[in-house]
Enzyme design. Structure first.
Site, PDB file in Angstrom:
ATOM      1  N   ASP A   1      -9.871  -0.283 -12.187  1.00  0.00           N
ATOM      2  CA  ASP A   1      -9.959  -1.469 -13.047  1.00  0.00           C
ATOM      3  C   ASP A   1     -11.191  -1.450 -13.940  1.00  0.00           C
ATOM      4  OD1 ASP A   1      -7.664  -2.508 -11.625  1.00  0.00           O
ATOM      5  OD2 ASP A   1      -9.052  -2.884  -9.983  1.00  0.00           O
TER       6      ASP A   1
ATOM      7  N   LYS B   1      -9.754   1.499 -18.193  1.00  0.00           N
ATOM      8  CA  LYS B   1      -9.327   2.818 -18.665  1.00  0.00           C
ATOM      9  C   LYS B   1      -8.279   2.698 -19.764  1.00  0.00           C
ATOM     10  CE  LYS B   1      -8.233   4.023 -14.435  1.00  0.00           C
ATOM     11  NZ  LYS B   1      -8.922   3.076 -13.569  1.00  0.00           N
TER      12      LYS B   1
ATOM     13  N   GLY C   1      -2.553  -0.526 -12.957  1.00  0.00           N
ATOM     14  CA  GLY C   1      -2.298  -1.597 -13.916  1.00  0.00           C
ATOM     15  C   GLY C   1      -3.332  -1.525 -15.006  1.00  0.00           C
ATOM     16  N   HIS C   2      -2.896  -1.251 -16.219  1.00  0.00           N
ATOM     17  CA  HIS C   2      -3.819  -1.181 -17.348  1.00  0.00           C
ATOM     18  C   HIS C   2      -3.495  -2.306 -18.313  1.00  0.00           C
ATOM     19  CE1 HIS C   2      -4.124   3.428 -16.662  1.00  0.00           C
ATOM     20  NE2 HIS C   2      -4.992   2.769 -15.936  1.00  0.00           N
TER      21      HIS C   2
ATOM     22  N   GLN D   1      -6.081   4.640 -10.969  1.00  0.00           N
ATOM     23  CA  GLN D   1      -7.003   4.457  -9.843  1.00  0.00           C
ATOM     24  C   GLN D   1      -8.387   5.007 -10.247  1.00  0.00           C
ATOM     25  OE1 GLN D   1      -3.657   5.754  -8.898  1.00  0.00           O
ATOM     26  NE2 GLN D   1      -3.334   3.572  -9.042  1.00  0.00           N
TER      27      GLN D   1
HETATM   28  P1  IMP Z   1      -2.305   2.125  -2.654  1.00  0.00           P
HETATM   29  O1  IMP Z   1      -2.672   3.000  -3.810  1.00  0.00           O
HETATM   30  O2  IMP Z   1      -1.310   1.047  -3.004  1.00  0.00           O
HETATM   31  O3  IMP Z   1      -1.897   2.912  -1.446  1.00  0.00           O
HETATM   32  O4  IMP Z   1      -3.629   1.327  -2.216  1.00  0.00           O
HETATM   33  C1  IMP Z   1      -4.753   1.983  -1.647  1.00  0.00           C
HETATM   34  C2  IMP Z   1      -6.057   1.364  -2.139  1.00  0.00           C
HETATM   35  O5  IMP Z   1      -6.246   1.663  -3.516  1.00  0.00           O
HETATM   36  C3  IMP Z   1      -6.090  -0.164  -2.026  1.00  0.00           C
HETATM   37  O6  IMP Z   1      -7.408  -0.556  -1.717  1.00  0.00           O
HETATM   38  C4  IMP Z   1      -5.726  -0.623  -3.422  1.00  0.00           C
HETATM   39  O7  IMP Z   1      -6.225  -1.900  -3.698  1.00  0.00           O
HETATM   40  C5  IMP Z   1      -6.425   0.456  -4.257  1.00  0.00           C
HETATM   41  N1  IMP Z   1      -5.796   0.655  -5.574  1.00  0.00           N
HETATM   42  C6  IMP Z   1      -4.649   1.312  -5.833  1.00  0.00           C
HETATM   43  N2  IMP Z   1      -4.402   1.317  -7.152  1.00  0.00           N
HETATM   44  C7  IMP Z   1      -5.414   0.674  -7.738  1.00  0.00           C
HETATM   45  C8  IMP Z   1      -5.741   0.384  -9.106  1.00  0.00           C
HETATM   46  O8  IMP Z   1      -5.046   0.739 -10.057  1.00  0.00           O
HETATM   47  N3  IMP Z   1      -6.901  -0.305  -9.299  1.00  0.00           N
HETATM   48  C9  IMP Z   1      -7.714  -0.672  -8.277  1.00  0.00           C
HETATM   49  N4  IMP Z   1      -7.454  -0.416  -7.001  1.00  0.00           N
HETATM   50  C10 IMP Z   1      -6.314   0.255  -6.730  1.00  0.00           C
END
Ligand code: IMP
Length: 426
Positions: free
Chosen positions: A13, A16, A40-41, A223
């Protein structure tokens, strides 16, 4: 500059999407190489706000080809609903290309993600519940479903049945849930096949040829480094490799192809989900950062945990990714403070650390060592050049740059496309 990587330098977040969009006007291909619709962008174009989850943000740039490469995990229902959403707002999605080797998120992956989190209780990761972890687990365990499998019903059925043989035992016997019917999964996946087929290509070949022809290819991170399965705060991470190295495996290009690696970093820090976060603020300052910065998840709507800038994380990210530069975002959010703390090191059990501690247990015990910089107490969202910034904002940026391990390329002072100060041309 033919191949550019943009990635998250903190816990996600960082903005990007906007940084990608900034370069997007000059790029031919915009490629997602890892993660799925957990990302999510948000991009604001001509005052209109667009949220992307699976689609590369290059989809918003006329003439740019968006590519979902092999390292991504694809929820097809989510993909087509996003395509429809964009198309209905007049965005041309027709150039989208999807790798035949990308893995598919099925309903059993999403179900398992949710029940596992519930089962973990207070030890939960705080995942987005999108099925990301279970899909990557199947990929590594060699029992995943790939995009190309949708075009061979016999193979698809075999693979789904084999996967559910085991997973249904787990769902029923461990989690006390209903079994999932293989036929139902196969039917659902096949229902996307006709629509998917024209989008599918050998994206490694496509991208390598594009690079051979001198085209500009932007690899858009999802991520972030601190959520990387190898280099992040394991186990509180996502299940893919959002670091620069992951771009090579996630797209099928060699490391020698990459010219620039840009780390996007906020002027403060946020994180969603569980896990260590040394500069986290559980006080009024944290609430103010969250409110002023609009720190609520694009994907899940969850309030983000907020804290001060962490230069140890910045230096670590610069190192593990080989960053050529940083893009500093959301500087405007800090316009409300007299003094701004910046974390320059940690103290772990009485010992000073200037670099990331070696073990996760040490990182869990890390308390920040702060330096205090003077704030500027004014709205900077209208500034377009570095010299337009108040002197204290300039000093804040230069101080951060000095302690972060790579030069700053650009600074974001607001959500709009034009609210960016470019410090040096790439
Ligand atoms: P998962 O990717 O859904 O398995 O989540 C694993 C961890 O990564 C969790 O703490 C999510 O909140 C975090 N996470 C996954 N995608 C994002 C993102 O796009 N932005 C911020 N945190 C993320």
């Amino acid at each position: 500059m033919p191949a550019i990587v943009i990635l998250g330098a903190q816990w996600g977040d960082e903005g990007k999407g906007k940084a990608t969009d900034q370069l997007g006007r000059a790029i031919d291909y915009c490629v997602r190489t890892s993660g799925g619709n957990n990302a999510g962008h948000t991009v604001v174009v001509n005052g209109e706000k667009f949220d992307t989850h699976l689609l590369p943000t290059g989809v918003l740039t006329p003439g740019c080809t968006p590519v979902i490469a092999n390292g991504v995990v694809v929820d097809l229902a989510a993909l087509f609903s996003e395509i429809d959403r964009f198309a209905s707002r007049g965005v041309d999605v027709s150039r989208l290309v999807v790798s035949a080797n990308a893995h598919v998120i099925t309903p059993y992956h999403t179900a398992l993600d949710k029940v596992t989190e519930r089962f973990l209780g207070k030890n939960m990761i705080g995942t987005t519940g999108r099925g990301i972890g279970p899909t990557y687990a199947d990929k590594i365990g060699r029992s995943g479903i790939r995009v190309a499998d949708l075009f061979d019903e016999g193979i698809l059925r075999q693979k789904v049945e084999a996967a559910l043989d085991l997973k249904n035992q787990i769902l029923v016997k461990v989690y006390n849930r209903r079994a999932i019917e293989p036929d139902q999964v196969v039917e659902e996946l096949l229902s996307f096949a006709d629509r998917l087929r024209p989008l599918v290509a050998d994206t490694s070949l496509l991208l390598n040829r594009a690079l051979d022809e001198g085209k500009t290819v932007l690899f858009e991170g999802a991520q972030a480094t601190m959520l990387d399965v190898d280099h992040g705060t394991y186990p509180f991470v996502t299940s893919s490799s959002p670091v620069a190295g992951g771009v090579c495996t996630g797209a099928g290009i060699g490391p020698n192809r990459i010219d620039r690696v840009i780390g996007v970093i906020k002027a403060y820090t946020t994180r969603v989900g569980a896990g260590p976060f040394p500069t986290e603020l559980l006080d009024e300052d944290g609430d103010r950062l969250r409110t002023i910065g609009g720190e609520f998840g694009v994907t899940t709507g969850r309030p983000r945990r907020c804290g001060w800038y962490d230069a140890v994380v910045a230096r670590y990210t610069a190192r593990v990714n080989g960053l050529t530069e940083f893009c500093l975002t959301k500087l405007d959010v800090l316009g409300d403070w007299e003094r701004i703390p910046v974390c320059v090191g940690y103290e772990v059990d009485g010992v000073r650390h200037d670099e990331m501690p070696m073990t996760q247990s040490e990182f869990h015990h890390a308390t920040p060592v702060y330096e205090f910089l003077d704030g500027w107490n004014e709205d900077i969202s209208g500034c377009r050049g570095f010299e337009d910034l108040p002197k204290n904002a300039q000093r804040y940026v230069r101080a951060l740059e000095e302690m972060s391990g790579a030069p700053f390329w650009a600074i974001g002072v607001g959500p709009g496309r034009e609210q960016t100060i470019v410090l040096r041309e790439g």
